[in-house]
Design a protein around this motif. Structure first.
Motif, PDB file in Angstrom:
ATOM      1  N   VAL A 234      74.113  35.454 130.642  1.00  0.00           N
ATOM      2  CA  VAL A 234      74.867  34.909 131.772  1.00  0.00           C
ATOM      3  C   VAL A 234      76.342  35.271 131.654  1.00  0.00           C
ATOM      4  O   VAL A 234      77.012  35.587 132.657  1.00  0.00           O
ATOM      5  N   GLU A 235      76.853  35.266 130.423  1.00  0.00           N
ATOM      6  CA  GLU A 235      78.275  35.553 130.204  1.00  0.00           C
ATOM      7  C   GLU A 235      78.652  36.985 130.573  1.00  0.00           C
ATOM      8  O   GLU A 235      79.824  37.274 130.817  1.00  0.00           O
TER       9      GLU A 235
ATOM     10  N   GLY B  19      77.681  38.615 133.224  1.00  0.00           N
ATOM     11  CA  GLY B  19      77.718  38.840 134.664  1.00  0.00           C
ATOM     12  C   GLY B  19      76.368  39.285 135.183  1.00  0.00           C
ATOM     13  O   GLY B  19      75.360  39.282 134.461  1.00  0.00           O
ATOM     14  N   THR B  20      76.337  39.689 136.438  1.00  0.00           N
ATOM     15  CA  THR B  20      75.071  40.076 137.075  1.00  0.00           C
ATOM     16  C   THR B  20      75.186  41.425 137.759  1.00  0.00           C
ATOM     17  O   THR B  20      76.260  41.824 138.233  1.00  0.00           O
TER      18      THR B  20
ATOM     19  N   ASN C  84      81.186  39.272 138.093  1.00  0.00           N
ATOM     20  CA  ASN C  84      81.468  38.698 136.782  1.00  0.00           C
ATOM     21  C   ASN C  84      80.893  37.292 136.648  1.00  0.00           C
ATOM     22  O   ASN C  84      80.428  36.691 137.620  1.00  0.00           O
ATOM     23  N   GLN C  85      80.949  36.755 135.434  1.00  0.00           N
ATOM     24  CA  GLN C  85      80.320  35.476 135.150  1.00  0.00           C
ATOM     25  C   GLN C  85      80.945  34.327 135.934  1.00  0.00           C
ATOM     26  O   GLN C  85      80.267  33.396 136.351  1.00  0.00           O
ATOM     27  N   ARG C  86      82.237  34.411 136.209  1.00  0.00           N
ATOM     28  CA  ARG C  86      82.932  33.356 136.958  1.00  0.00           C
ATOM     29  C   ARG C  86      82.692  33.462 138.459  1.00  0.00           C
ATOM     30  O   ARG C  86      83.128  32.601 139.228  1.00  0.00           O
ATOM     31  N   ASN C  87      82.051  34.544 138.875  1.00  0.00           N
ATOM     32  CA  ASN C  87      81.751  34.763 140.289  1.00  0.00           C
ATOM     33  C   ASN C  87      83.014  34.792 141.159  1.00  0.00           C
ATOM     34  O   ASN C  87      83.024  34.332 142.291  1.00  0.00           O
TER      35      ASN C  87
ATOM     36  N   SER D 186      84.500  41.601 130.267  1.00  0.00           N
ATOM     37  CA  SER D 186      85.075  40.274 130.485  1.00  0.00           C
ATOM     38  C   SER D 186      86.601  40.273 130.408  1.00  0.00           C
ATOM     39  O   SER D 186      87.234  39.310 130.840  1.00  0.00           O
TER      40      SER D 186
ATOM     41  N   ASP E 120      76.625  43.921 126.977  1.00  0.00           N
ATOM     42  CA  ASP E 120      76.476  42.490 126.768  1.00  0.00           C
ATOM     43  C   ASP E 120      77.267  42.167 125.504  1.00  0.00           C
ATOM     44  O   ASP E 120      76.768  42.328 124.382  1.00  0.00           O
TER      45      ASP E 120
END
Length: 454
Positions: free
Chosen positions: A165-166, A168-169, A182-185, A233, A287
C-alpha cells in the motif's frame, strides 16, 4: 590399365556432374527460394569436396546468419576472404546481433571504404551510432538478482505487480495507458494522448479536488510515446518508459528527478543494461518497503505476451567486471543473472511464477567429485563462455522441438498443396535439431576440458 583409367575417368565425370547438380540446387535454394536451412545443408556438403571455394564459404555463412547460427556465420565469413564486398556488411550485422559493437564498427567501416556511395549508407550510419551506445552501456552492466519472473498476457501484466500500500497504485486503461497514484492519493502521474503522440502528465489534488493536469516538459516527453510512469515516495524520482530515438529500440526505461529549487526536471537517464534492450522494456516500479522492484519486457516472449521480472533492490549498485565478451553480453541481455536469494531474507508476497526461458539453477558435473551449482564456480573464462553457449543450445533445442511439434500438427490438418512447403520446413528444423543435439553432446566435453586446463 587402360580400362582402369577409363573407369576412373567416368567416375570423375560422374562426381563432377553430381557436384554441379548439387551446386545448382544450392544456388536455387539460396537465391530463388530463400530456403536458408535447406541451402545451408547443400553448401555444407559442397564444402566437404571444395573447402576453399569462396562462394560456398560466403553463402554458407549467409545461411548460418539467416538461420540464427551467428558464431558459425562469423567463422565462415572470415574464411570467405574479401572477394565478396557484401561480406563486410553482413558480418557487421552478425556482430551487431551478437552485441560485439567494436567488431561491428570495424566491419561497417570496412564496407563503406569499399562502397562509399552504397544505398545502405544512412542505415549504416544509424547502426554505427547504435554500436556506440551498446559499447558505452556494456561498460556498466548492472548486477541484478532476480527473485521471480512470470509470463503474462500483455492486457493483464499489471496483475504480476504486488506492490505494498505504501508504494502506491498502478492502473491501466483500455488504450494501454498507465497511471500511478501515490499512497497519499494526492499526486498522479499518467500517460495521455496528445494528438499523434503520448505524453506524461502530472496532477495534484488539493483537499477533494484534482487540479488541472500539467504536461511534463519536452526533455521528459522526448519521444513520440511516453508511458508506464512510476514515482518514488520522495516525490522527486520518476521512472517511465519512452521510445526516445536515443534508446536501444522500442520502449526503454528512463529515470528523471524533479528539482524543487527551480521546478525543472533533470534530463532523463537511460537505465541501461540489463533493464533495457532492443525490444520493449517498461513499467519499472519499486516497492521500497519490501526492497523489491519490477519491470516488464517482451524480449523473450511471443506476440501479445510479456515477462514481468521481480528483482531485489541492493543497498549499493554493483556492475559486472572481468568477464568474457559473451558472458558480459549474456548478463546484459538477461540470459544470465544472479540467482534468487532465499525468500526468508526478503519479505514478499509475490506469487510463484514460471520462467519464459530456461533460467534453471546450474547443476553441471565437472568430474566424479566436483559439481558446479553457480556460474561463479567457473575458474576458466573460456569454460564459462562455452557454458553460456551450452545453456543457449538447451533453450534453442526446446524451442526448435516445440516448433517441430507445431508444424507436424499443422501438416496433418493441411491441404495437399500446402504440405510440400510445410514438409520442407519440417526437414530443415529436423536438421537444425540434430545440430543442436550434437552441440549438447560436444559442449560439455569442451567445457570440462577448458576448466581442467585452467
Amino acid at each position: 590399365m587402360r580400362k582402369f583409367f577409363v573407369i576412373l575417368l567416368c567416375a570423375f565425370a560422374s562426381l563432377t556432374h553430381l557436384g554441379a547438380q548439387s551446386a545448382k540446387k544450392a544456388e536455387m535454394l539460396f537465391t530463388q527460394e530463400k530456403d536458408y536451412y535447406a541451402a545451408k545443408q547443400e553448401y555444407q556438403l559442397l564444402l566437404k569436396t571444395s573447402p576453399n571455394n569462396t562462394l560456398y564459404l560466403y553463402r554458407y555463412a549467409r545461411c548460418a546468419q539467416e538461420t540464427g547460427d551467428l558464431h558459425t556465420a562469423v567463422t565462415y565469413f572470415e574464411k570467405a576472404g574479401d572477394r565478396y564486398p557484401l561480406k563486410h556488411f553482413y558480418l557487421a550485422e552478425v556482430y551487431m546481433d551478437l552485441w560485439y559493437p567494436e567488431l561491428a564498427t570495424r566491419s561497417y567501416q570496412k564496407f563503406l571504404e569499399i562502397n562509399e556511395e552504397d544505398e545502405r549508407y544512412d542505415y549504416i550510419q544509424a547502426q554505427l551510432l547504435q554500436a556506440q551506445k551498446i559499447g558505452r552501456f556494456l561498460k556498466r552492466v548492472e548486477k541484478i538478482t532476480i527473485l521471480d519472473s512470470v509470463l503474462m498476457p500483455y492486457n493483464d501484466f499489471l496483475e504480476a505487480y504486488h506492490l505494498s500500500v505504501e508504494a502506491g497504485t498502478l492502473t491501466i486503461d483500455t488504450n494501454h495507458l498507465t497511471a500511478y497514484t501515490n499512497q497519499r492519493n494526492d499526486r498522479r502521474l499518467f500517460a495521455q494522448k496528445q494528438d499523434s503522440s503520448i505524453a506524461l502528465c502530472m496532477q495534484y489534488r488539493l483537499l477533494d479536488t484534482w487540479e488541472k493536469a500539467e504536461v511534463l516538459p519536452e526533455n521528459v516527453n522526448s519521444g513520440t510515446q511516453q508511458n508506464y510512469p512510476f514515482g518514488l515516495s520522495d516525490g522527486i524520482t520518476i521512472y517511465f518508459a519512452s521510445n526516445n530515438p536515443d534508446g536501444f529500440g522500442g520502449y526503454d526505461i528512463y529515470i528523471t528527478r524533479y528539482n524543487t529549487a527551480n521546478q525543472t526536471y533533470a534530463t532523463p537517464e537511460n537505465l541501461g543494461f540489463p533493464y533495457n534492450s532492443p525490444a520493449n522494456d517498461y513499467m519499472y516500479a519499486i516497492d521500497e518497503l519490501r526492497s523489491i522492484g519490477y519491470f516488464a519486457t517482451d524480449r523473450f516472449t511471443s506476440k501479445d505476451s510479456v515477462c514481468v521480472y521481480t528483482f531485489a533492490i541492493p543497498e549499493h549498485k554493483t556492475y559486472h567486471r572481468n568477464l568474457s565478451q559473451d558472458s558480459l553480453v549474456y548478463y546484459a541481455q538477461l540470459k544470465y543473472y544472479d540467482k534468487a536469494i532465499p525468500q526468508k531474507e526478503i519479505k514478499t508476497d509475490a506469487i510463484k511464477v514460471h520462467h519464459p526461458v530456461e533460467h534453471e539453477e546450474i547443476y553441471f558435473i565437472i568430474n566424479d567429485s566436483v559439481v558446479y551449482t553457480s556460474d561463479e564456480d567457473f575458474q576458466s573464462p573460456k569454460a564459462l563462455e562455452l557454458f553460456a553457449n551450452y545453456e543457449q543450445a538447451q533453450i534453442d533445442c526446446k524451442q526448435v522441438a516445440a516448433q517441430l511439434a507445431h508444424l507436424r500438427e499443422t501438416y496433418a490438418d493441411s491441404l495437399p498443396e500446402e504440405r510440400k512447403t510445410i514438409a520442407k520446413q519440417i526437414i530443415a528444423l529436423e536438421s537444425k535439431l540434430l545440430d543442436l543435439q550434437q552441440q549438447l553432446i560436444n559442449l560439455p566435453v569442451r567445457i570440462r576440458k577448458a576448466e581442467q586446463e585452467q
